[in-house]
Scaffold this active site. Sequence first.
Site, PDB file in Angstrom:
ATOM      1  N   ASP A 229     -30.043 -40.880 -36.525  1.00 11.93           N
ATOM      2  CA  ASP A 229     -31.186 -40.455 -37.341  1.00 11.93           C
ATOM      3  C   ASP A 229     -31.228 -38.926 -37.380  1.00 11.93           C
ATOM      4  OD1 ASP A 229     -31.912 -40.505 -34.532  1.00 11.93           O
ATOM      5  OD2 ASP A 229     -33.947 -40.033 -35.172  1.00 11.93           O
ATOM      6  N   HIS A 561     -23.251 -45.630 -35.178  1.00 17.34           N
ATOM      7  CA  HIS A 561     -24.409 -45.552 -36.072  1.00 17.34           C
ATOM      8  C   HIS A 561     -24.750 -44.092 -36.391  1.00 17.34           C
ATOM      9  CE1 HIS A 561     -28.173 -47.182 -37.678  1.00 17.34           C
ATOM     10  NE2 HIS A 561     -28.811 -46.208 -37.067  1.00 17.34           N
ATOM     11  N   ASP A 609     -18.432 -52.362 -31.886  1.00 16.80           N
ATOM     12  CA  ASP A 609     -18.231 -51.132 -32.663  1.00 16.80           C
ATOM     13  C   ASP A 609     -18.614 -51.373 -34.121  1.00 16.80           C
ATOM     14  OD1 ASP A 609     -17.552 -48.588 -33.410  1.00 16.80           O
ATOM     15  OD2 ASP A 609     -15.409 -49.006 -33.568  1.00 16.80           O
ATOM     16  N   GLU A 618     -24.896 -46.285 -31.035  1.00 16.86           N
ATOM     17  CA  GLU A 618     -25.356 -45.044 -31.667  1.00 16.86           C
ATOM     18  C   GLU A 618     -24.656 -43.865 -30.995  1.00 16.86           C
ATOM     19  OE1 GLU A 618     -29.487 -44.970 -32.625  1.00 16.86           O
ATOM     20  OE2 GLU A 618     -29.372 -42.998 -33.559  1.00 16.86           O
TER      21      GLU A 618
HETATM   22  O1  9MR Z   1     -31.873 -42.972 -25.747  1.00 17.93           O
HETATM   23  C1  9MR Z   1     -33.053 -43.681 -26.039  1.00 17.93           C
HETATM   24  C2  9MR Z   1     -33.144 -44.886 -25.133  1.00 17.93           C
HETATM   25  O2  9MR Z   1     -33.286 -44.470 -23.793  1.00 17.93           O
HETATM   26  C3  9MR Z   1     -34.307 -45.766 -25.556  1.00 17.93           C
HETATM   27  O3  9MR Z   1     -34.290 -46.956 -24.790  1.00 17.93           O
HETATM   28  C4  9MR Z   1     -34.207 -46.095 -27.035  1.00 17.93           C
HETATM   29  C5  9MR Z   1     -35.331 -46.974 -27.549  1.00 17.93           C
HETATM   30  O4  9MR Z   1     -36.547 -46.320 -27.524  1.00 17.93           O
HETATM   31  O5  9MR Z   1     -34.175 -44.900 -27.794  1.00 17.93           O
HETATM   32  C6  9MR Z   1     -33.059 -44.085 -27.498  1.00 17.93           C
HETATM   33  O6  9MR Z   1     -33.141 -42.937 -28.251  1.00 17.93           O
HETATM   34  C7  9MR Z   1     -32.957 -43.025 -29.641  1.00 17.93           C
HETATM   35  C8  9MR Z   1     -34.167 -42.333 -30.261  1.00 17.93           C
HETATM   36  O7  9MR Z   1     -35.311 -43.101 -30.037  1.00 17.93           O
HETATM   37  C9  9MR Z   1     -33.989 -42.041 -31.737  1.00 17.93           C
HETATM   38  N1  9MR Z   1     -32.736 -41.378 -31.982  1.00 17.93           N
HETATM   39  C10 9MR Z   1     -31.579 -42.099 -31.479  1.00 17.93           C
HETATM   40  C11 9MR Z   1     -31.679 -42.285 -29.997  1.00 17.93           C
HETATM   41  C12 9MR Z   1     -30.430 -42.970 -29.440  1.00 17.93           C
HETATM   42  O8  9MR Z   1     -30.338 -44.294 -29.784  1.00 17.93           O
END
Ligand code: 9MR
Length: 647
Positions: A229, A561, A609, A618
């Site tokens: 994102d 992602h 993947d 991601e």
């Molecule tokens: O890294 C974050 C992880 O610890 C959380 O469990 C998750 C769900 O809230 O979110 C991850 O962070 C994401 C963030 O919310 C938005 N940008 C991408 C991040 C990586 O997936």
Amino acid sequence: MSHAAPPVRPAPDRTGPTDRAGRRRRRTLAAAVTAAIAAGALSAPAAMAVGHPARHGAGTAAPKADTGSPVRVNQVGYLTYGPKKGTVVTSATKPLTWTLRAADGTERAHGTTTPAGIDPSSRQNVQTFDFSAVTEAGKGYTVTIDGKKSEPFTIGDHLYGSLRGDALAYFYHNRSGIKIDADLVGREYARPAGHDKAAPHRGDTDVPCVKGVCDYRRNVSGGWYDAGDQGKYVVNGGISVAQLMSAYERTRTAKGADAAPLGDGRLRVPERGNGVPDILDEARWEMEFLLRMQVPQGKPLAGMAFHKVHDRHWTGFPTRPDQDTQQRELHKPSTAATLNLAAAAAQSARLFKPYDPDFAARCLHAARTAWAAATAHPKIFASDKDSTGGGAYGDRNVGDEFYWAAAELFITTGDHGYAKAVLDSPLHRDLDALFPRGGGMSWSSTAGLGELDLATVPNKLTAKQRAQVRAMVTKAADRYAADSAKSAYGVPYAPKDGKYEWGSNSQVLNNMVVLATAHDLTGKDRYLDAVLRGLDYVLGENPLNQSYVTGYGERNSHNQHHRFWAHQRDHRLPHPAPGSLAGGPNSGLQDPVAKKKLKGCAPAMCYTDDLMAFSTNEITINWNAPLAWIASYVDDLGNGAAARPAS
Ligand code: 9MR
């Protein structure tokens, strides 16, 4: 215009991110798949396929992934004098013969494997093998066991120089507010500036708050996009920029660490040639953004940091950053974000002093102001529910952020007040709080960052206090080394209940940072051995035979992602750039693709993947930062002689 990237047609995609917040978790699978098709996340045929029982019996047995050869190795390679170990998945319980062959097929060594029983992370029977005694450099080596050949790998010196550069270039690639230059990254990855002044609504240069938070607008341009994102989150920016700065700071404190490869003119940054180490140029791009996120004097909550800025709704998928048409918004300041700013700015102040004293002073002032504001408002928490249009990064436990910020401010200033905040903190003597056993340091667990710096960077602790801090680091490293030794795959990560977390690869890497620091402090081989075993795991010596770093290893992740690097969706778009780390196995399966494809998976096998499997696949700044730190550390080892096994 020289950028080669084609225009991207955004499609709305609320499926994944909404699930991320857990809002729609109770939706039926059918509804999730329908939504995914609507969002363009799954093609209809693919969705039909996932809608039917898998060939291997959905719901009754573990999912069957294509894991290739059962003989698992580090697919990049092993340092000439470092440990060289691998794992084989087999039903055999008696030792087998392993044979190491050179690229031309000639045998170079053989030996017998060691039965290791059922590996709990994969629920498979495995055996291990060890060819550390081989010290002949070469490319294209393979190991064969029971007629099955591993992926090829190299034995040699300095195998990780390009990984160091690529893992760091990840940050330039993901810069906001500046064009990404073809001369630095190649035509495929070049793109216009995202969210700059010219963007709809003036991009990030003139951003309002979400309703009720503020009645003014701020310029919060610059910085790095968080991940797949295009949100920018202070808590995640803070830990990431700190780890980049620490990769550099280590070169000033650790024996054998080399500053040159991080120096001016060495990395892919547009500021090369300005007399400042390139890694600090990259860090400054984020630091300037973090400073802009501070609430100005005269406004309510002055000195605190806004928690985050992102689109009002989840950005369509794919969307190149310059093509985002949505309104960006600032979210309520939080204590955690404020302390992240304080910690990162304090570290920045000491590192930039020789290069730009004015900037260093600005950072220090911001850090002190942030500390004071956080102390005055110690309980303003970001909500876990604030996840429309961006990640929540909610955190109600900020003792660790206080500890980290106090430590950095103390190291930089020597002030008694900050020393007291460190020494009086209950975390100061709490090993589990500093370096969580089941997980590791993370965006929500930052105390260890402060402890590592107190242990390594010159500061005004007494010799006795310093020894105690160092003992904490080595005790934590002892635990992670024991976890690595216990695992057939050598992974220094033993999560609670055996369940792998979202971003588990970053937990592995952060534990490796602790181990590497313990090795810097003590020179003990067992720490180094565990670091290199962790790297083996990340680069393919694991239950999926998967290298989690794009461009590294035969079976590497390349569909992570990301809204611009979305090649799997649109072939005119690039794959993730080389050196991008996938989050990795996640037992939580918090996205529809993972839920469907991976149901029943063993913890270390909960990964696919796939572009839309964002809860396992991601990429993000706070995962690539420890990868860059470790690549830098391992490349500094040269031929790995320091890691030569005692025998
Ligand atoms: O890294 C974050 C992880 O610890 C959380 O469990 C998750 C769900 O809230 O979110 C991850 O962070 C994401 C963030 O919310 C938005 N940008 C991408 C991040 C990586 O997936």
